[in-house]
Scaffold this motif. Structure first.
Motif, PDB file in Angstrom:
ATOM      1  N   GLY B 823       0.801  -1.223   0.000  1.00  0.00           N
ATOM      2  CA  GLY B 823       0.000   0.000   0.000  1.00  0.00           C
ATOM      3  C   GLY B 823       0.830   1.267   0.000  1.00  0.00           C
ATOM      4  N   ASP B 824       2.117   1.145   0.293  1.00  0.00           N
ATOM      5  CA  ASP B 824       2.997   2.321   0.227  1.00  0.00           C
ATOM      6  C   ASP B 824       3.133   2.762  -1.231  1.00  0.00           C
ATOM      7  OD1 ASP B 824       3.363   2.202   2.925  1.00  0.00           O
ATOM      8  OD2 ASP B 824       5.541   1.921   2.871  1.00  0.00           O
ATOM      9  N   PHE B 825       3.340   4.057  -1.411  1.00  0.00           N
ATOM     10  CA  PHE B 825       3.518   4.590  -2.763  1.00  0.00           C
ATOM     11  C   PHE B 825       4.967   4.449  -3.216  1.00  0.00           C
ATOM     12  CE2 PHE B 825      -0.153   6.976  -1.091  1.00  0.00           C
ATOM     13  CZ  PHE B 825      -1.102   6.526  -2.000  1.00  0.00           C
ATOM     14  N   VAL B 826       5.114   4.194  -4.502  1.00  0.00           N
ATOM     15  CA  VAL B 826       6.457   4.107  -5.086  1.00  0.00           C
ATOM     16  C   VAL B 826       6.683   5.357  -5.926  1.00  0.00           C
ATOM     17  CG1 VAL B 826       8.016   2.753  -6.537  1.00  0.00           C
ATOM     18  CG2 VAL B 826       6.233   1.591  -5.209  1.00  0.00           C
ATOM     19  N   TYR B 827       7.777   6.036  -5.675  1.00  0.00           N
ATOM     20  CA  TYR B 827       8.124   7.232  -6.445  1.00  0.00           C
ATOM     21  C   TYR B 827       9.446   7.012  -7.174  1.00  0.00           C
ATOM     22  CZ  TYR B 827       4.758  10.101  -3.828  1.00  0.00           C
ATOM     23  OH  TYR B 827       3.634  10.640  -3.288  1.00  0.00           O
ATOM     24  N   ILE B 828       9.483   7.513  -8.383  1.00  0.00           N
ATOM     25  CA  ILE B 828      10.784   7.640  -9.027  1.00  0.00           C
ATOM     26  C   ILE B 828      11.157   9.114  -8.986  1.00  0.00           C
ATOM     27  CG2 ILE B 828       9.586   7.537 -11.287  1.00  0.00           C
ATOM     28  CD1 ILE B 828      13.228   6.647 -10.870  1.00  0.00           C
ATOM     29  N   LEU B 859      20.581  19.991 -11.470  1.00  0.00           N
ATOM     30  CA  LEU B 859      19.293  19.377 -11.166  1.00  0.00           C
ATOM     31  C   LEU B 859      19.430  18.347 -10.041  1.00  0.00           C
ATOM     32  CD1 LEU B 859      16.354  19.323 -12.204  1.00  0.00           C
ATOM     33  CD2 LEU B 859      17.015  17.368 -13.626  1.00  0.00           C
ATOM     34  N   ASN B 860      20.453  17.538 -10.141  1.00  0.00           N
ATOM     35  CA  ASN B 860      20.637  16.501  -9.121  1.00  0.00           C
ATOM     36  C   ASN B 860      20.879  17.102  -7.741  1.00  0.00           C
ATOM     37  OD1 ASN B 860      20.468  14.930 -11.345  1.00  0.00           O
ATOM     38  ND2 ASN B 860      22.507  14.022 -11.190  1.00  0.00           N
ATOM     39  N   TYR B 861      21.580  18.222  -7.718  1.00  0.00           N
ATOM     40  CA  TYR B 861      21.861  18.849  -6.425  1.00  0.00           C
ATOM     41  C   TYR B 861      20.558  19.234  -5.725  1.00  0.00           C
ATOM     42  CZ  TYR B 861      23.984  21.910  -2.917  1.00  0.00           C
ATOM     43  OH  TYR B 861      24.376  22.491  -1.733  1.00  0.00           O
ATOM     44  N   THR B 862      19.603  19.738  -6.503  1.00  0.00           N
ATOM     45  CA  THR B 862      18.298  20.092  -5.929  1.00  0.00           C
ATOM     46  C   THR B 862      17.633  18.854  -5.319  1.00  0.00           C
ATOM     47  OG1 THR B 862      18.127  21.401  -7.938  1.00  0.00           O
ATOM     48  CG2 THR B 862      16.253  21.463  -6.462  1.00  0.00           C
ATOM     49  N   LEU B 863      17.731  17.744  -6.043  1.00  0.00           N
ATOM     50  CA  LEU B 863      17.148  16.502  -5.535  1.00  0.00           C
ATOM     51  C   LEU B 863      17.802  16.071  -4.226  1.00  0.00           C
ATOM     52  CD1 LEU B 863      15.601  13.796  -5.652  1.00  0.00           C
ATOM     53  CD2 LEU B 863      17.327  12.955  -7.239  1.00  0.00           C
ATOM     54  N   TYR B 864      19.140  16.088  -4.207  1.00  0.00           N
ATOM     55  CA  TYR B 864      19.834  15.592  -3.019  1.00  0.00           C
ATOM     56  C   TYR B 864      19.592  16.496  -1.806  1.00  0.00           C
ATOM     57  CZ  TYR B 864      22.088  12.757  -6.617  1.00  0.00           C
ATOM     58  OH  TYR B 864      22.316  11.905  -7.663  1.00  0.00           O
ATOM     59  N   GLN B 865      19.446  17.788  -2.075  1.00  0.00           N
ATOM     60  CA  GLN B 865      19.135  18.700  -0.963  1.00  0.00           C
ATOM     61  C   GLN B 865      17.758  18.383  -0.387  1.00  0.00           C
ATOM     62  OE1 GLN B 865      19.905  22.413  -3.155  1.00  0.00           O
ATOM     63  NE2 GLN B 865      20.989  23.104  -1.326  1.00  0.00           N
ATOM     64  N   ALA B 866      16.781  18.205  -1.294  1.00  0.00           N
ATOM     65  CA  ALA B 866      15.415  17.954  -0.840  1.00  0.00           C
ATOM     66  C   ALA B 866      15.344  16.612  -0.100  1.00  0.00           C
ATOM     67  CB  ALA B 866      14.470  17.954  -2.039  1.00  0.00           C
ATOM     68  N   LEU B 867      15.999  15.594  -0.670  1.00  0.00           N
ATOM     69  CA  LEU B 867      15.932  14.273  -0.052  1.00  0.00           C
ATOM     70  C   LEU B 867      16.656  14.254   1.301  1.00  0.00           C
ATOM     71  CD1 LEU B 867      14.538  11.668  -0.790  1.00  0.00           C
ATOM     72  CD2 LEU B 867      16.665  10.851  -1.793  1.00  0.00           C
ATOM     73  N   SER B 868      17.717  15.046   1.422  1.00  0.00           N
ATOM     74  CA  SER B 868      18.403  15.146   2.719  1.00  0.00           C
ATOM     75  C   SER B 868      17.437  15.643   3.784  1.00  0.00           C
ATOM     76  CB  SER B 868      19.600  16.099   2.630  1.00  0.00           C
ATOM     77  OG  SER B 868      20.571  15.593   1.754  1.00  0.00           O
ATOM     78  N   GLU B 934       1.821  13.442   1.705  1.00  0.00           N
ATOM     79  CA  GLU B 934       1.716  14.888   1.557  1.00  0.00           C
ATOM     80  C   GLU B 934       2.998  15.587   1.999  1.00  0.00           C
ATOM     81  OE1 GLU B 934      -2.022  16.302   3.153  1.00  0.00           O
ATOM     82  OE2 GLU B 934      -1.199  18.349   3.103  1.00  0.00           O
ATOM     83  N   ALA B 935       3.467  15.170   3.177  1.00  0.00           N
ATOM     84  CA  ALA B 935       4.689  15.789   3.699  1.00  0.00           C
ATOM     85  C   ALA B 935       5.854  15.535   2.755  1.00  0.00           C
ATOM     86  CB  ALA B 935       5.003  15.222   5.084  1.00  0.00           C
ATOM     87  N   PHE B 936       5.907  14.341   2.196  1.00  0.00           N
ATOM     88  CA  PHE B 936       7.004  13.997   1.293  1.00  0.00           C
ATOM     89  C   PHE B 936       6.952  14.871   0.039  1.00  0.00           C
ATOM     90  CE2 PHE B 936       8.538  11.601  -2.406  1.00  0.00           C
ATOM     91  CZ  PHE B 936       9.869  11.475  -2.045  1.00  0.00           C
ATOM     92  N   GLU B 937       5.766  14.958  -0.553  1.00  0.00           N
ATOM     93  CA  GLU B 937       5.663  15.747  -1.792  1.00  0.00           C
ATOM     94  C   GLU B 937       5.956  17.222  -1.532  1.00  0.00           C
ATOM     95  OE1 GLU B 937       1.929  14.737  -3.642  1.00  0.00           O
ATOM     96  OE2 GLU B 937       2.641  12.738  -4.219  1.00  0.00           O
ATOM     97  N   THR B 938       5.556  17.687  -0.374  1.00  0.00           N
ATOM     98  CA  THR B 938       5.835  19.082  -0.029  1.00  0.00           C
ATOM     99  C   THR B 938       7.333  19.317   0.122  1.00  0.00           C
ATOM    100  OG1 THR B 938       3.759  19.124   1.167  1.00  0.00           O
ATOM    101  CG2 THR B 938       5.312  20.919   1.620  1.00  0.00           C
ATOM    102  N   HIS B 945      11.141  16.460 -10.882  1.00  0.00           N
ATOM    103  CA  HIS B 945      10.915  15.090 -11.358  1.00  0.00           C
ATOM    104  C   HIS B 945      10.556  14.126 -10.230  1.00  0.00           C
ATOM    105  CE1 HIS B 945      12.290  16.386 -15.269  1.00  0.00           C
ATOM    106  NE2 HIS B 945      13.373  16.877 -14.705  1.00  0.00           N
ATOM    107  N   VAL B 946       9.431  14.389  -9.578  1.00  0.00           N
ATOM    108  CA  VAL B 946       8.934  13.486  -8.535  1.00  0.00           C
ATOM    109  C   VAL B 946       7.700  12.799  -9.105  1.00  0.00           C
ATOM    110  CG1 VAL B 946       8.006  13.318  -6.191  1.00  0.00           C
ATOM    111  CG2 VAL B 946       9.766  15.028  -6.731  1.00  0.00           C
ATOM    112  N   THR B 947       7.806  11.511  -9.411  1.00  0.00           N
ATOM    113  CA  THR B 947       6.701  10.840 -10.080  1.00  0.00           C
ATOM    114  C   THR B 947       6.219   9.642  -9.281  1.00  0.00           C
ATOM    115  OG1 THR B 947       7.905  11.386 -12.104  1.00  0.00           O
ATOM    116  CG2 THR B 947       5.931  10.019 -12.336  1.00  0.00           C
TER     117      THR B 947
END
Lengths: 274, 981
Positions: B823-828, B859-868, B934-938, B945-947
């Motif tokens: 039931g967990d969502f999978v994101y790429i 672009l990747n730097y933005t991703l790694y910052q957000a994921l951190s 919701e918190a994750f997407e925010t 590129h959050v899909t």
């Protein structure tokens, strides 16, 4: 005041710090002692309640694991060790320490024959070092180390962990309830099946005691499984706790052995008494 | 009177059973194998009781029986009977001078038992039952011994019985040196002779040469010039010292030399500059403490502790003796940790192997006419795996983090990476722990093992390509227990007493390297070579000085503290020797029984090396993009991909390496119920601190076939990506670079190098992830002959390993790769592009292609910052970096790890095989609990590129668009390839 634990180190023993931490957590006054320092003053043992020979690779396992360090202890400590186990003390040999204590003949010491080598802990059936987590069943045992415990989830890491003995010795161990710990698969006997029994040990034996149960030797490492974050399923436990709004307990199975030892000596009462 | 103690195992013996299986795999007729452990004593023990006491430590009476055989005497009656039913006896022992750890322990035990010294040598007899002829036995012998370091002898049963067993062999070193002396070397010679000296070594009296100095004509001319100005001939010691100090291995000359328009060289211009720019930009948030100046790099771990890291390579020795090369590699890099600052405690080991396909019989020779064959890929793999196992496990250091990468171009020169992470209090006795310097008047203390001929010319040898003349003395075997003893004594006792000014390790170049380097602090030294303790007599002074005998540290100690240090070490069974003094004379002086062996200026020694300007060219590689037919059976294609060498499980290695010792493992090398091998691990090296360290690595050697710029960026991005996916923080992540190049004397190769270095400079600066340490190995080429006697040169693909070491402020931030709940969502996270050039999929289809993945740093730097940020709030239930094999493989690994299904639908313009197997960089697959959606997407904020591509299910299959594959089949394919090793 409190009970004193002495943890032996040197010549390739490598788990003395974690083992000392286990005793300290349980309330002991724990000291790490290099074997050469203890050899200079074996009388120190007279003042000790719990002794640990920890895990490691003493002498690189050369000439058979535990053999060389056992010889060193035999030659340098003499009767001090036998006197120690004869008193109302606790001894634990973990992994390499298990091999050493067995080679010293302090376990299983059937018929009270302390000093005689009665079992061997030898090369894994796979002849390969195995580092993995295992499930252990606590057998019907009188050992103070294991009171109140039914199973343990702890890691093994060894190349020579296979208990071997002749049939009559095995029967004696079974009859005397000296087989303390066995490898399990899904809560049932592993029946020698790899990797649940990681080394092919006779009768799935993971640990044995002397007749009194005060000397426990085991191949798995309780001192590496004392905290939940050390467990191989930590990420799953953490996730489940978070979803259920629960706080993940900090302590894990391995710590219970040290707490049992503390209980045996009434460490908490001793501390209260000052 | 020579004695042989032979120990027979009477019970079932796991070692013998395994060897039996191994021998059977050769196709030979094997019924049974038994192993007999042998200890040979040159001067036998005569007294019966003493002998009995000694035997206790060699034999386990429950399972074993020992015999004592004496030369010229018939064995005990039941000896032959105990040897039992066999056809051949095969004995493997060590050659003279090779480190014999078991023999060493046996000698120590015997001395302890008897109270006097005895020398024992170890060997093993293998008793073989089977219908074999002698050549069969020799073939079997060849699979279990390396003739460079071991001897093998055999007897058939009849001979064995007649002789009363095997012959006693005493591998004592007998050197034929006529008398050790300092030899002058006349450098007033022609350029031709200078070239010969540089290439083949100093001439002996009989005209033979001592072995390569690895010095170019330019270097030789500089030396010639120097001694002309000194007005005297050079000594052999001086020449050997300069060759060692100036070697590529020690001075990293290619990285230091001006190259094209870059006058300050690649190292300063790209690597070092990246770090200094990052540190400046970070300002008060700089977490670097000690970078590039010491044996390891050090960064902040928490308020009280520093964490250090260093990754070494040990490639050339591992080609000749894989076990010895790898064990020496891991035990050697442990000393880089111990030799950091005042001495860091080794806390974690890393490993990495780049190898040829172990299933292939690749036949190559170093000499013409099938002389001097290379070891088979299988032998090399087993050897290097066992070497790190032995070294790491015996040292009591967990080895959680590592990788194996396969490409057949590593056949002649395997790459063996070994790294060690250490911990050290940031302050010791109120002083910063990373500061050290030798002081004028300090004594030079050598600690650990004695010196033999081991590794003579190791430093100069590793700087040249492997060919027929490669010296066997380059082979060494580590002795982890000798090292463990001094490691404990130094880190746990001596260090915190503040008794020494500086400490460093003895690695390549031995004393010559360590003492000359340390003397830079105070400005000179004087050392007596004759005071250096030897394993055996007869070594020449120059050999003693540059020997690479392992397990040694060098300390600078104020004279008044020498006795105290030596007394502590002695109590811990550690030997040490006072061999000279550091001073401020400005000169490097050596004596040999009071005769001057070397007397040159420190300035010439360290800075006299002439600059060699380099020029480069670059041509992009690759083919045109192929137009492949679409797979008919996608599920089967995915299953096949899972079994590829660079994708399949390496659990057989992980399970042999103790990753739980020291109690620090948080997320291990295999994760989830389904046990999937990971690219990052998390540990808690300081038990009382809740901070954790994340270790990762990245490499993409095949991308070099198209463009080294993209190879380097993919390596760096993979390392960062794996660390962030495991719960790391991009704001507390440092990198290490290991550059393993080939033919670095060719402008084209140098052009590839320059491009790669420029790329990682740009990326590191953008990610604000500083380099803190590194190492290069520039000539990973094999020159020899194939089975048809054709000359061949095989160069490794230019390989950059980027290792990541990050700190997370709470262990609870760690994220494992396995999905946790249906039931967990999978994101790429990230974008999948048509980037399959040099990918695993294209290789699977037999093409190289052209569209190599291009990394989008910004672009990747933005991703790694957000994921951190998401990591700190524990919003990801699981995360896996997408690497070799692309999305399809990463999703399959997740399903295997979690033993769960995945229901995935991805929209894309790409054809399905490109979508599944593209290796576009900067992608991570995460699963998120519905409550956290919701918190994750925010928190992913501006990153575009959050899909959301589907959900985790309870099914036993994975569905991706129209493809459905059984988890069981994927799991089997993933684990079968290397499951039998």
């Amino acid at each position: 005041m409190t009970a004193k634990a002495l943890i032996i180190a040197g010549y390739g023993i490598n788990s003395e710090e974690e083992t000392a931490l286990g005793f300290e957590r349980a309330g002991f006054d724990a000291s790490i002692r290099h074997i050469n320092d203890l050899a200079e003053n074996p009388n120190e043992l007279k003042d000790i309640q719990a002794l640990s020979v920890p895990g490691g690779f003493s002498y690189g396992d050369d000439t058979g694991s535990g053999n060389a360090f056992a010889q060193k202890m035999r030659l340098t400590l003499g009767d001090a060790l036998k006197d120690f186990v004869a008193r109302d003390t606790l001894t634990i040999g973990i992994c390499n320490g298990c091999q050493i204590v067995v080679n010293l003949g302090l376990a299983p010491a059937c018929d009270g024959e302390y000093g005689a080598r009665q079992v061997a802990v030898t090369h894994n059936a796979s002849a390969r070092y195995q580092c993995r987590w295992v499930d252990l069943g606590v057998e019907n045992s009188n050992s103070p180390w294991l009171q109140g415990l039914s199973s343990l989830h702890v890691p093994v890491a060894h190349g020579e962990g296979r208990f071997m003995m002749d049939d009559s010795t095995l029967k004696m161990l079974q009859d005397n309830n000296q087989i303390a710990l066995k490898y399990l698969k899904d809560g049932k006997p592993a029946n020698g099946e790899f990797p649940f029994n990681p080394n092919g040990s006779t009768d799935d034996i993971a640990g044995i005691t002397d007749e009194s149960g005060r000397v426990l030797v085991l191949m798995p490492h309780p001192e590496r499984g004392m905290f939940t974050w050390q467990r191989d399923d930590y990420a799953n436990l953490k996730d489940a706790a978070r979803r259920n709004g629960q706080v993940l307990p900090e302590e894990a199975d391995g710590l219970a052995l040290f707490q049992n030892a503390a209980e045996y000596f009434g460490v908490n009462q001793m501390k209260k008494a000052g | 009177m020579v004695q042989r103690i032979e120990v027979f195992t009477l019970s079932e013996d796991g070692r013998a059973k395994t060897l039996e299986d191994q021998f059977r795999k050769t196709g030979k007729n094997i019924d049974q194998i038994r192993i007999v452990d042998v200890y040979t004593i040159e001067e036998g023990i005569k007294d019966g009781q003493s002998l009995k006491d000694c035997l206790k430590s060699f034999t386990n009476p429950v399972t074993q029986k020992a015999f004592v055989l004496e030369k010229g005497q018939a064995p005990a009656n039941d000896y032959i009977e105990t040897a039992g039913d066999f056809d051949w006896a095969l004995e493997i022992g060590f050659l003279p001078g090779v480190t014999d750890n078991i023999g060493h322990t046996a000698s120590e035990l015997t001395a302890l038992t008897l109270g006097r010294d005895k020398t024992l040598y170890s060997s093993q007899v293998v008793l073989i039952k089977g219908a074999l002829n002698e050549s069969d036995v020799k073939e079997l012998a060849a699979t279990i011994h390396n003739p460079l370091i071991q001897s093998a002898s055999n007897k058939n049963k009849e001979q064995f019985v007649t002789d009363g067993g095997m012959n006693a062999i005493i591998p004592r070193v007998v050197l034929d040196n006529k008398g050790a002396a300092i030899d002058p070397v006349d450098l007033n010679v022609s350029d031709e002779e200078l070239i010969t000296i540089g290439k083949e070594g100093i001439a002996n009296e009989d005209g033979s040469r001592r072995g390569p100095l690895g010095m170019s004509l330019l270097y030789m001319q500089a030396v010639q010039e120097y001694f002309k100005s000194e007005g005297r001939p050079a000594t052999d010691v001086e020449l050997e010292t300069l060759a060692q100090t100036w070697s590529e291995h020690c001075k990293h000359t290619i990285f230091a030399s001006p190259i094209d328009e870059i006058k300050d060289g690649l190292y300063k211009h790209y690597i070092k500059r990246a770090t200094s720019e990052i540190r400046e930009a970070r300002g008060s948030e700089d977490f670097c403490i000690s970078v590039f100046s010491d044996n390891s790099g050090g960064i902040i771990f928490d308020d009280n502790w520093m964490i250090t890291d260093k990754v070494e390579t040990h490639n050339s020795p591992s080609a000749l003796d894989p076990f010895g090369g790898a064990i020496t590699g891991i035990v050697g890099v442990n000393r880089d940790c111990l030799g950091f600052g005042q001495g860091a405690k080794p806390a974690l080991n890393r490993y990495g192997f780049c190898l040829a396909d172990p299933r292939k019989d690749l036949e190559y020779y170093r000499g013409k006419n099938k002389m001097n064959p290379t070891l088979s890929p299988n032998t090399i793999m087993k050897g290097v795996v066992a070497g790190v196992e032995s070294g790491g496990n015996q040292s009591g250091i967990p080895t959680p983090q590592g990788f194996m990468y396969f490409d057949d171009r590593y056949v002649g020169k395997p790459l063996v990476f070994a790294g060690t992470v250490g911990v050290i209090p940031r302050e010791i006795n109120g002083k910063p722990s990373h500061i050290k310097s030798s002081q004028n008047g300090d004594r030079i203390l050598m600690i650990g093992g004695k010196v033999g001929r081991d590794g003579i010319h190791g430093a100069t040898f590793s700087s040249v390509a492997l060919d027929e003349g490669s010296p066997a003395t380059a082979v060494q075997i580590g002795d982890p227990i000798t090292q463990k003893k001094f490691m404990d004594a130094i880190v746990k006792e001596v260090r915190d007493l503040g008794l020494y000014s500086a400490i460093t390790d003895n690695g390549a170049g031995g004393l010559s390297s360590s003492v000359c380097e340390m003397a830079e602090g105070c400005g000179g030294f004087k050392l007596a070579i004759d005071k250096v303790p030897l394993k055996y007599p007869g070594m020449q002074p120059w050999e003693i000085w540059i020997s690479e005998s392992q397990e040694r540290m060098t300390m600078a100690v104020p004279p008044e503290n020498v006795a105290q240090i030596q007394s502590i070490l002695e109590k811990r069974g550690v030997e040490s020797w006072d061999i000279g003094e550091f001073n401020d004379s400005g000169r490097a002086v050596l004596t040999w029984h009071d005769e001057t062996a070397m007397n040159i200026t420190m300035e010439f020694l360290h800075d006299g090396i002439p600059e060699t300007p380099l020029t480069t060219t670059f041509t992009r590689g690759g083919e045109t993009e192929p137009d492949l037919t679409e797979p008919e059976d996608y599920a089967q294609t995915l299953i096949d991909m899972m079994g590829r060498l660079n994708i399949c499980s390496k659990e057989f290695v992980a399970a042999q390496y103790d990753h739980n010792v020291q109690g620090s493992a948080v997320l291990g090398p295999v994760q989830g119920k389904g046990r999937v091998f990971t690219e990052a691990t998390v540990s808690r090296p300081v038990l009382e601190s809740k901070h954790a360290a994340v270790l990762s690595q990245g490499l993409a050697p095949r991308y070099s076939d198209i463009d080294t710029r993209d190879m380097a960026m993919a390596a760096l991005d993979s390392s960062v990506r794996a660390a962030i996916a495991a719960g790391g923080d991009i704001d507390h992540l440092a990198l290490l670079d290991n550059i393993c190049w080939c033919s670095s004397d060719e402008p084209e190769r140098l052009g590839q190098l320059k491009r790669a270095m420029e790329a990682i400079y740009e990326m590191a600066v953008h990610y604000r992830t500083p380099f803190i340490s590194g190492k290069d190995s520039m000539f990973n080429d094999f020159r020899g002959y194939d089975a048809d006697n054709n000359p061949v040169t095989i160069s490794v693909p230019p390989t950059l390993l980027v290792s990541g070491i990050g700190v997370m402020e709470d262990t609870a931030h760690a994220v494992s790769i396995d999905p946790k709940a249906a039931g967990d969502f999978v994101y790429i996270l990230g974008e999948t592009k048509d980037e399959l050039g040099a990918s695993e999929y294209y290789d699977h289809r037999g093409v190289l292609g052209n569209n190599v993945p291009v990394t989008d740093t910004a672009l990747n730097y933005t991703l790694y910052q957000a994921l951190s940020k998401a990591n700190k709030q524990q919003l990801c239930a699981s995360a896996i970096p997408v690497s070799f094999g692309g999305l399809g493989v990463a999703l399959a690994k997740k399903a295997i790890a979690g033993q769960c299904g995945l229901d995935i639908h991805i929209e894309s313009d790409l054809r399905l095989d490109k979508l599944l197997f593209s290796e576009s960089q900067g992608r991570i697959i995460v699963t998120v609990a519905p409550n956290d959606k919701e918190a994750f997407e925010t928190i992913m904020g501006d990153y575009p590129h959050v899909t959301n591509i589907g959900t985790v299910t309870d099914n036993n299959s994975i569905i991706i668009n129209e493809v459905q594959a059984d988890i069981d089949k994927l799991d089997h394919a993933y684990k079968a390839t290397l499951g039998d090793y």
